[in-house]
Scaffold this motif. Structure first.
Motif, PDB file in Angstrom:
ATOM      1  N   SER A 154      26.089  33.413  79.082  1.00 43.10           N
ATOM      2  CA  SER A 154      26.565  32.350  79.975  1.00 43.10           C
ATOM      3  C   SER A 154      27.437  32.925  81.086  1.00 43.10           C
ATOM      4  CB  SER A 154      27.366  31.309  79.189  1.00 43.10           C
ATOM      5  OG  SER A 154      26.572  30.707  78.209  1.00 43.10           O
ATOM      6  N   CYS A 155      28.311  33.859  80.720  1.00 46.83           N
ATOM      7  CA  CYS A 155      29.172  34.480  81.732  1.00 46.83           C
ATOM      8  C   CYS A 155      28.380  35.331  82.710  1.00 46.83           C
ATOM      9  CB  CYS A 155      30.254  35.316  81.051  1.00 46.83           C
ATOM     10  SG  CYS A 155      31.501  34.297  80.267  1.00 46.83           S
ATOM     11  N   THR A 204      27.931  33.132  74.676  1.00 50.53           N
ATOM     12  CA  THR A 204      29.028  33.139  75.642  1.00 50.53           C
ATOM     13  C   THR A 204      28.881  34.290  76.636  1.00 50.53           C
ATOM     14  OG1 THR A 204      30.447  34.402  74.126  1.00 50.53           O
ATOM     15  CG2 THR A 204      30.669  32.002  74.110  1.00 50.53           C
ATOM     16  N   ASP A 205      28.437  35.457  76.167  1.00 51.48           N
ATOM     17  CA  ASP A 205      28.255  36.594  77.080  1.00 51.48           C
ATOM     18  C   ASP A 205      27.164  36.322  78.114  1.00 51.48           C
ATOM     19  OD1 ASP A 205      30.231  37.995  75.807  1.00 51.48           O
ATOM     20  OD2 ASP A 205      28.883  39.300  74.669  1.00 51.48           O
ATOM     21  N   TYR A 211      38.688  34.614  76.286  1.00 47.58           N
ATOM     22  CA  TYR A 211      37.230  34.684  76.352  1.00 47.58           C
ATOM     23  C   TYR A 211      36.658  35.268  75.053  1.00 47.58           C
ATOM     24  CZ  TYR A 211      32.716  36.737  77.249  1.00 47.58           C
ATOM     25  OH  TYR A 211      31.414  37.103  77.146  1.00 47.58           O
ATOM     26  N   ILE A 215      26.691  32.855  85.060  1.00 48.30           N
ATOM     27  CA  ILE A 215      27.676  32.286  85.989  1.00 48.30           C
ATOM     28  C   ILE A 215      28.059  33.319  87.045  1.00 48.30           C
ATOM     29  CG2 ILE A 215      30.057  31.449  86.187  1.00 48.30           C
ATOM     30  CD1 ILE A 215      29.611  30.106  83.417  1.00 48.30           C
ATOM     31  N   GLY A 216      28.306  34.550  86.605  1.00 48.21           N
ATOM     32  CA  GLY A 216      28.647  35.606  87.558  1.00 48.21           C
ATOM     33  C   GLY A 216      27.529  35.870  88.541  1.00 48.21           C
TER      34      GLY A 216
END
Length: 88
Positions: A31-32, A28-29, A4, A35-36
């Motif tokens: 996005s995570c 990316t952070d 990651y 998603i979480g």
């Protein structure tokens, strides 16, 4: 480095530095986090702060600490001792 964590470096390299590391890491952070959150995770204030500031902080220490240390390491000239001259 976890897969990651390396994703932002991959994005930077694949885009040929058109997308700088801090922007790739923030993307990316976040996005995570999204998603979480969509799967029911609790997102707190600290999570959002870390999502926005991890990329710029990593880039700051990368350019100010890691890269100068690596350059210094590569400029050291160490002469290897041949195996037949080593005394035990």
């Amino acid at each position: 480095m976890a897969p990651y964590d390396s994703l932002a470096f991959v994005i930077e390299r694949v885009s040929k530095q058109k997308i700088p590391f801090p922007i790739a890491r923030i993307t990316t952070d976040i996005s995570c986090v999204v998603i979480g959150f969509s799967f029911g995770a609790i997102v707190g204030v600290a999570t959002v702060i870390f999502a926005f500031f991890t990329g710029p902080l990593v880039q700051f220490f990368r350019t100010r600490v890691a890269e100068p240390l690596l350059k210094e390491k590569n400029t050291l000239h160490v002469k290897p001792v041949p195996a037949n001259k080593v005394r035990l």
